[in-house]
Design a protein around this motif. Structure first.
Motif, PDB file in Angstrom:
ATOM      1  N   GLU A   1       0.860  -1.184   0.000  1.00 56.21           N
ATOM      2  CA  GLU A   1       0.000   0.000   0.000  1.00 56.21           C
ATOM      3  C   GLU A   1       0.899   1.237   0.000  1.00 56.21           C
ATOM      4  O   GLU A   1       1.773   1.365   0.875  1.00 56.21           O
ATOM      5  N   PRO A   2       0.712   2.147  -0.966  1.00 61.67           N
ATOM      6  CA  PRO A   2       1.728   3.189  -1.171  1.00 61.67           C
ATOM      7  C   PRO A   2       1.577   4.391  -0.253  1.00 61.67           C
ATOM      8  O   PRO A   2       1.454   5.530  -0.710  1.00 61.67           O
ATOM      9  N   ARG A   3       1.617   4.169   1.050  1.00 61.48           N
ATOM     10  CA  ARG A   3       1.466   5.306   1.965  1.00 61.48           C
ATOM     11  C   ARG A   3       2.661   6.244   1.869  1.00 61.48           C
ATOM     12  O   ARG A   3       2.510   7.460   1.790  1.00 61.48           O
ATOM     13  N   SER A   4       3.867   5.657   1.947  1.00 65.19           N
ATOM     14  CA  SER A   4       5.085   6.473   1.946  1.00 65.19           C
ATOM     15  C   SER A   4       6.227   5.608   1.455  1.00 65.19           C
ATOM     16  O   SER A   4       6.118   4.378   1.416  1.00 65.19           O
ATOM     17  N   LEU A   5       7.317   6.261   1.086  1.00 68.24           N
ATOM     18  CA  LEU A   5       8.535   5.528   0.739  1.00 68.24           C
ATOM     19  C   LEU A   5       9.712   6.207   1.421  1.00 68.24           C
ATOM     20  O   LEU A   5       9.893   7.429   1.290  1.00 68.24           O
ATOM     21  N   LEU A   6      10.503   5.423   2.147  1.00 64.64           N
ATOM     22  CA  LEU A   6      11.772   5.926   2.694  1.00 64.64           C
ATOM     23  C   LEU A   6      12.875   5.201   1.933  1.00 64.64           C
ATOM     24  O   LEU A   6      12.948   3.965   1.954  1.00 64.64           O
ATOM     25  N   LEU A   7      13.701   5.973   1.252  1.00 72.17           N
ATOM     26  CA  LEU A   7      14.834   5.407   0.509  1.00 72.17           C
ATOM     27  C   LEU A   7      16.124   5.961   1.101  1.00 72.17           C
ATOM     28  O   LEU A   7      16.360   7.176   1.097  1.00 72.17           O
ATOM     29  N   ASP A   8      16.937   5.074   1.641  1.00 78.08           N
ATOM     30  CA  ASP A   8      18.256   5.436   2.186  1.00 78.08           C
ATOM     31  C   ASP A   8      19.252   4.613   1.383  1.00 78.08           C
ATOM     32  O   ASP A   8      19.383   3.400   1.586  1.00 78.08           O
ATOM     33  N   ALA A   9      19.931   5.258   0.434  1.00 76.10           N
ATOM     34  CA  ALA A   9      20.781   4.499  -0.484  1.00 76.10           C
ATOM     35  C   ALA A   9      21.906   5.386  -0.996  1.00 76.10           C
ATOM     36  O   ALA A   9      21.730   6.590  -1.180  1.00 76.10           O
ATOM     37  N   GLY A  10      23.059   4.776  -1.200  1.00 75.62           N
ATOM     38  CA  GLY A  10      24.229   5.537  -1.645  1.00 75.62           C
ATOM     39  C   GLY A  10      24.968   4.845  -2.764  1.00 75.62           C
ATOM     40  O   GLY A  10      24.531   3.827  -3.302  1.00 75.62           O
ATOM     41  N   ALA A  11      26.096   5.438  -3.094  1.00 76.74           N
ATOM     42  CA  ALA A  11      26.952   4.879  -4.143  1.00 76.74           C
ATOM     43  C   ALA A  11      28.398   5.036  -3.682  1.00 76.74           C
ATOM     44  O   ALA A  11      28.668   5.722  -2.689  1.00 76.74           O
ATOM     45  N   THR A  12      29.307   4.400  -4.410  1.00 73.98           N
ATOM     46  CA  THR A  12      30.719   4.596  -4.072  1.00 73.98           C
ATOM     47  C   THR A  12      31.459   5.141  -5.285  1.00 73.98           C
ATOM     48  O   THR A  12      31.088   4.902  -6.424  1.00 73.98           O
ATOM     49  N   CYS A  13      32.522   5.876  -4.980  1.00 70.08           N
ATOM     50  CA  CYS A  13      33.445   6.332  -6.025  1.00 70.08           C
ATOM     51  C   CYS A  13      34.841   6.099  -5.482  1.00 70.08           C
ATOM     52  O   CYS A  13      35.210   6.694  -4.452  1.00 70.08           O
ATOM     53  N   ARG A  14      35.581   5.223  -6.111  1.00 69.30           N
ATOM     54  CA  ARG A  14      36.930   4.824  -5.661  1.00 69.30           C
ATOM     55  C   ARG A  14      36.948   4.504  -4.168  1.00 69.30           C
ATOM     56  O   ARG A  14      37.851   4.882  -3.444  1.00 69.30           O
ATOM     57  N   GLY A  15      35.899   3.856  -3.732  1.00 68.62           N
ATOM     58  CA  GLY A  15      35.821   3.419  -2.333  1.00 68.62           C
ATOM     59  C   GLY A  15      35.092   4.389  -1.422  1.00 68.62           C
ATOM     60  O   GLY A  15      34.707   4.028  -0.314  1.00 68.62           O
TER      61      GLY A  15
END
Ligand code: GLY
Ligand code: MN
Ligand code: MN
Length: 443
Positions: free
Chosen positions: A239-253
């Motif tokens: 059910e699409p009440r809310s979305l929490l997105l905690d996400a990252g990326a790396t660059c040369r570590g």
């Protein structure tokens, strides 16, 4: 090759070397060997291995994600990089950019782990930094020289203030992650309701394998957003009440660590109330970024977050007490149990800024350092409706001062977190901090 980046990298390695030199001398070492790590079995009863998580102390010198490699640092000499080329024929790790590494290191290729051992065995007055005691023993390093405290403290200190090379990597890690955040936001608001598919979309957009992300993506729809580290993704439509997105990326570590919270469709009272809380937390987060000040303890910023959160809780009618009482009684901490942020670098929770324990009411605060130029840290206030903590509040002395009918309705939305990565600028600059995240992921 990117000449500007190469120059920054050379300066970065030279800076590491000159800053480590006095600490090695004081601890009576001629040098240090830093190990990239060894492959770990998924279980001893299986014949498969986890992908390598390079030892961050190694990665600060050389971005080479191969096991059994060594960086050998001796003051006054160009550092050496012993690269262990795997001799097995089952797998082949990605080739690094050798030209880039060679601009700062004497690169010596060796035949696997045995070849590296031949090069580094028996080095005089040399400390071992790494996580594999078997290797240190095989290389004849005396046990008291395995990760000796003065050397580790010096290496931690090198990770507190980022060099221009590191800041550039952190900025790029933010740029890449921002593409994933924008794609996931648009997909969620456009009707994609599966946590797993949103997670996969983030990986696809940022071109990262799951093991390459700086931490497991947190993708939480609705109620699941009250689980601070929700990494067991629901596979069906939610059910699409809310979305929490905690996400990252790396660059040369180097990592980025970004959180955004979105509200699904709907104009019922609970959705409107949650939407107002998200807007309030957004203002609060940006105000905290503005409050970053050289010379101020980070813990004071964490305290300010609670003052501001308490004001939001009172203003929204969720609690019926004064903001001061809300903080002093510990009520605000039941809505925001984690720390305001942490140092960010080669690990998502980077080392060096949490050497001092926080005050007892802030057990999860991972940054207790005074704010100094060159530090990079997150600012990530939150507001959650966590079942266990809400039950504790209801049963406690302040239970009668909470609007439980609203809280019960808001539980369906889980919670809110908004997280940016901030670099502290030199004292005397017009603004005290640069927001690496908002530069690429505007409001
Ligand atoms: N992504 C984990 C954290 O924000 O600390
Ligand atoms: Mn974080
Ligand atoms: Mn995070």
């Amino acid at each position: 090759m990117d000449r500007a980046l190469t120059a920054l990298y050379q300066a970065h390695v030279a800076d590491r070397l000159s800053r480590l030199t006095p600490s090695l001398a004081a601890a009576n070492y001629d040098g240090v060997v830093i190990h990239s790590g060894s492959l770990e079995k998924r279980t001893v009863f299986d014949d498969q291995y986890w992908p390598l998580r390079t030892v961050p102390y190694f990665e600060q010198w050389a971005h080479l994600s191969w096991p059994e490699c060594v960086v050998h640092v001796v003051p006054g000499q160009k550092p050496k990089l012993y690269a262990a080329r795997d001799q097995n024929f089952w797998e082949r790790p990605t080739e690094p950019d050798w030209d880039f590494l060679a601009c700062a290191f004497e690169v010596i290729e060796a035949k696997g782990m045995g070849g590296v051992a031949e090069k580094v065995r028996g080095l005089p007055r040399t400390a071992y930094v790494g996580e594999n005691g078997e290797r240190a023993a095989d290389w004849d390093v005396a046990t008291e020289s395995w990760c000796p405290a003065p050397v580790m403290n010096a290496l931690d200190e090198l990770r507190v203030h980022k060099t221009p090379y590191e800041i550039r990597c952190l900025a790029e890690a933010n740029r890449v992650a921002s593409l994933g955040h924008a794609a996931v936001r648009d997909a969620f608001l456009g009707g994609l309701r599966s946590e797993l598919l949103l997670h996969l979309l983030f990986l696809e957009t940022t071109q990262q394998d799951d093991s390459e992300t700086p931490y497991k993506n947190i993708v939480a729809i609705g109620r699941a957003a009250s689980i601070l580290h929700h990494v067991h993704y629901a596979k069906g439509e939610q059910e699409p009440r809310s979305l929490l997105l905690d996400a990252g990326a790396t660059c040369r570590g180097y990592a980025s660590d970004i959180t955004r919270t979105y509200v699904g469709p709907g104009s019922d009272q609970a959705t409107l109330q949650f939407r107002a809380l998200v807007a309030g937390l957004e203002r609060l987060q940006q105000a905290l970024v503005q409050s970053v000040q050289v010379g101020r303890p980070y813990e004071a910023l964490h305290d300010e977050a609670h003052d501001r959160l308490a004001a939001l809780l009172v203003e929204s009618g969720l609690v019926k007490m004064s903001p001061d009482e809300c903080v002093a009684s510990g009520v605000s901490r039941l809505f925001l149990p984690h720390g305001l942020g942490h140092s960010l670098g080669l690990t998502c929770h980077d080392v060096g800024c949490a050497k001092i324990k926080p005050r007892s009411e802030n057990p999860w605060l991972r940054n207790t350092r005074t704010i100094e130029p060159g530090q990079v840290f997150t600012i990530e206030p939150g507001l959650y409706f966590i079942d266990t903590l809400m039950a504790q509040l209801e049963a406690g002395p302040h239970g009668a001062k909470v609007d439980w009918s609203s809280v019960r309705a808001l539980k369906a939305f889980g919670g809110i977190r908004i997280e940016d990565d901030v670099v502290v600028l030199p004292s005397g600059s017009v603004t005290t901090s640069d927001n690496l995240t908002r530069a690429v992921l505007p409001d």
